[in-house]
Design an enzyme around this catalytic site. Sequence first.
Site, PDB file in Angstrom:
ATOM      1  N   CYS A  86       0.907  -1.234   0.056  1.00  0.00           N
ATOM      2  CA  CYS A  86       0.115   0.134   0.140  1.00  0.00           C
ATOM      3  C   CYS A  86       0.816   1.221   0.103  1.00  0.00           C
ATOM      4  O   CYS A  86       1.291   1.512  -0.984  1.00  0.00           O
ATOM      5  CB  CYS A  86      -0.898  -0.053   1.250  1.00  0.00           C
ATOM      6  SG  CYS A  86      -2.288   1.059   1.176  1.00  0.00           S
ATOM      7  N   HIS A 203      -3.565  -5.582   1.103  1.00  0.00           N
ATOM      8  CA  HIS A 203      -2.944  -5.805   2.519  1.00  0.00           C
ATOM      9  C   HIS A 203      -2.737  -7.210   2.602  1.00  0.00           C
ATOM     10  O   HIS A 203      -3.759  -7.833   3.277  1.00  0.00           O
ATOM     11  CB  HIS A 203      -3.589  -5.025   3.765  1.00  0.00           C
ATOM     12  CG  HIS A 203      -3.455  -3.566   3.685  1.00  0.00           C
ATOM     13  ND1 HIS A 203      -2.493  -2.977   4.232  1.00  0.00           N
ATOM     14  CD2 HIS A 203      -4.254  -2.574   2.731  1.00  0.00           C
ATOM     15  CE1 HIS A 203      -2.335  -1.607   3.932  1.00  0.00           C
ATOM     16  NE2 HIS A 203      -3.466  -1.219   3.105  1.00  0.00           N
ATOM     17  N   GLU A 205      -1.191  -8.378   5.235  1.00  0.00           N
ATOM     18  CA  GLU A 205      -1.053  -8.636   6.539  1.00  0.00           C
ATOM     19  C   GLU A 205      -2.695  -8.787   7.332  1.00  0.00           C
ATOM     20  O   GLU A 205      -2.721  -9.316   8.402  1.00  0.00           O
ATOM     21  CB  GLU A 205      -0.356  -7.632   7.124  1.00  0.00           C
ATOM     22  CG  GLU A 205      -0.712  -6.246   7.546  1.00  0.00           C
ATOM     23  CD  GLU A 205      -0.674  -5.495   6.182  1.00  0.00           C
ATOM     24  OE1 GLU A 205      -0.641  -5.967   5.295  1.00  0.00           O
ATOM     25  OE2 GLU A 205      -1.069  -4.398   6.399  1.00  0.00           O
TER      26      GLU A 205
END
Lengths: 229, 81, 735
Positions: A86, A203, A205
């Site tokens: 990002c 993302h 994560e």
Amino acid sequence: MKTAVIQFPGSNCDLDILHVLKNVLHVEAELVWHRDFKDSEFGAAILPGGFSYGDYLRAGIIAAHSPAIEHIKEMVSEGKLVIGICNGFQILVESELLPGALLMNQSTCFICKWVKVRVETDETPFTRHIKRRTVLNMPIAHAEGRYVNDPEGLKELHENDQVIFRYVNPRGEVSEDSNPNGSMDSIAGICNPERNVLGLMPHPERASEPVLSPFSDSDGLKLLSILKS
Amino acid sequence: MIIENKKLARDPEGETIAKELIERRGISTIKSVRSGKYLRFLVEAGKEEEALRLVEKIANELRIFNPVVHICNIRIMGESR
Amino acid sequence: MLESRVNVNLTPEEIAEAKRRLGREPNEIELGMIDVMWSEHCSYKSSKKVLEILPKSGRRVVVGPGYDSGVVDIGDGDVIAFKVESHNHPSAIDPYNGSATGVGGIIRDILCMNCRPIALLDSLRFGNPQSAHARWLFNNVVKGIADYGNRTGIPTVAGEVEFDESFEVNCLVNVACVGLGRINELTLARMDNPGDIVVLMGGDTGRDGIHGVTFASKTIREDSELERPAVQVGNPFIKKLVIEATLEAMRTGKVTAVKDLGGGGLTCALSEMSSKGGTGVDVELTNIHVREEGMTPYELLLSESQERMIFTILPESQDEVLRVFRKWEVPYSIIGKVTDTGRIVAKYRGRIVVDIPSKLLTEPPMAKRRARKISIITKKRASKPPIPMDFAKVMHHILSSPNIADMHPVYRQYDHEVGLRTILKPGDADAAVLRIIGKNKAIAVKIDCNSLHCYLDPYAGHAAAVAEAARNVTATGAKPIAVTDCCNFGNPEKPEVYWQFKEAIRGITYMLKGLGLPCVGGNVSFYNEDEESGRAVKPTTTIVMLGLIERLSLVTSMALKEVGESIILLGKTYPELGGSEYYRLIGFDGGKVPKAVASRERASIKTLAEAIRRGYVTAAHDCSKGGLAVSLAEMAIKGGLGLKVDLAYVLHTPSMRIDEILFSESSARFIVTTSEVNTAKILSLARRRGVPASKIGEVSASSYTVAMNGKILFECSVESLRESWQDAIPRLIGG
């Protein structure tokens, strides 16, 4: 191999990625303040998401001037792995470590939602364990994520097999309505010609623990698990 | 049309560019940076004055800027061909 | 001399009282400080007495009202701090910056307790979306919250939006923040130790917010109105640095207290901190890092510049803390020391300019207000509207009402995932659910109110608001544990408004006591009325409910899960359509407002909680706004499945009409789904607690079907309902 998570002023996914690396994947990882970062100690680096320097002027441009980026460039030239997620992707583009630009979304506003991305190539160290054309569930959350490049640049990306992720619909097809931000060719993530720098808008994560996923999966780990080796 | 925050309003974007990008490079001759928004209108009008008035009018009526916090400057750029 | 230079809002009696307590004439700076601290905003002089009746204690309460935010124990040494505040007036004139700085302010309140902010919630009210002004406010408020909240890395996880003409000029912007901390690491914003060093950290001090105070100083007169904004511009980037630097500074163990600078600026922070600790404070104003030149002591003491915090640090230990500030590159200045004098002594270039007891500022005389009942309100009309011919059409209409429709155009602009805690995301359930990382538990949070009900009957409406918020968190698998609230009213000097306020607090108190819940903090915003017309907003106290989910396996969403499952309605339906979305839609003015009865609420909540705990429940949804019909449709849309219900099985009072059964907004009701084998078990749990409950239908594939005694009344495809529900906001507002 120890992974550095580089913290810029305004980073806000730094603790999130650190949590996944340490507590979910159990890999050696360390949060490093951008001014204290020295490449020699680390085998890989992650530039996390967030709003470094408030995204002022252009997302990623001010962080691209941080001394940390000189060290990142050093790592890249040594063939070490660097991932920008990002805002990290935006910083890599503004540092000219990745080609093209990330502009304001087509809708002109911030978008947070779960999307599907298709793995376009397994010929990178990042995706070598994922079968080509696998569709992954991951969320996006950005205002400036519309990937653009000039016609030659785009052609080069495709010819060199540098496009790693594209936004797709639930059937795994690239389509107008599954492109959340108006990116050219629905590009969600790319690598450099040397294939050791990855930038992506989604993302991983946030998609690494089934409890957080609307699909109860952990597709982000498929990507991040390469840091285990 | 240039829209900026009022002179005594903070401008986080301009301040950050001045401090983090320019000052950090040791450049001290640039004293401040103000950010803003720039809109270019192509207006069909007989006179420049008329075009200016029209743009002023819509800027006010459509709240293109918010007088509570912004100042708005409208200038003629020239004629189109 | 004095009167000629200072124009204050204090009454002559208040000025006399100030003189008496000080034992001399206050100088103009002191008078300005008293003026601000004794204002409604800082002193709660109209509301404090009324608020005393709220229940505030409980076994989980760690910090109750009176500090920057309430703190609740959630076990294992973890605590949750939460607080809600309004930013209505600034948002009404500059919706972008007004709402953004509202977010900034509430984050600081959590930080003061040494808790990490982990979630934001917002409750917004605007005029009818047909109005261009209302749309302008709406779009810019949402953007302001998104731009500020997203940049600070705090997810915005839940909220509500209501549209009503009374908010056309005075929109309501209430923002709540939730923080997570450790019970043994909490700090309270009080100066307890004389000798501690006082440091001002964060953004530079400018003349922000001072022009609002009518102080005729020369410097201010020089600033043209054209150059100074009426609302401050926030800097979320600095805020993010302030958050991280504050939390890291606390970890040094050398910080004794932190407080944010909000309304009343340095004056408010210094006086409240020293007054609470029974200490005093000496400061040198010249040390403050400033943005503008030539600032006077008055301006330095009263500036409301954003993104600033006050720290007190153990003597001789400042280096460790200041090193953290330098790392994060946030400016700071050492401005003074805590003393044992009980007085605020401010110097300017070494000369004493203020010397005033802290408690004089923090213990203002209370205002006496009169209350007068508004009699027109409780309408009870015997007449009823005609029964609609086409219920399918009504369904599409009501689902596209801006008060019911899908708010994804709003929440997709908020980062609701950052922090890796959000299990149930906006729209998934009645409340947002955030896990506590590393523990097998979660919290549920909800912000809610129904301003139309509160207007028609402030007591019943507000009691119902508490009950609904409690049901909302219960439906996600949580046990409601505490509340904080935000009161939004007109001018309290008007007896009718004051009556509304008193009724509201009475109603909230009744339901909190009935449910055994404490109120751990709150905020009061008065004077929400249009100066020209004198028209006040509908009385609205937004309720923020905190729930605790003891195991992650209990987390329950509202989406229908499987074809063939039973649909059960818990609770009885009454003909309560006054202020309902259905009556609003057909333009019918009348009917009774839903009455929330604490014993019924408690029984319904306990029944559902037990059913969830036993693993019977596959989906749960509170049944309120829009009634049974709308709640069922929402569950179907979320699950992408259909359903068939028979109204003959809905337990209601005798001789209710079909539209009344479908759209009544009676309280104490839930819709739950369960497998066939567990259906009887849930019904028996309900029976044991005296909760009227029945199986009203089953989950089906794709059609929304409503029957009466086996005869189909109407049928629509869930897909078409979804379209009406999803397309409404983009169509009405754009975006």
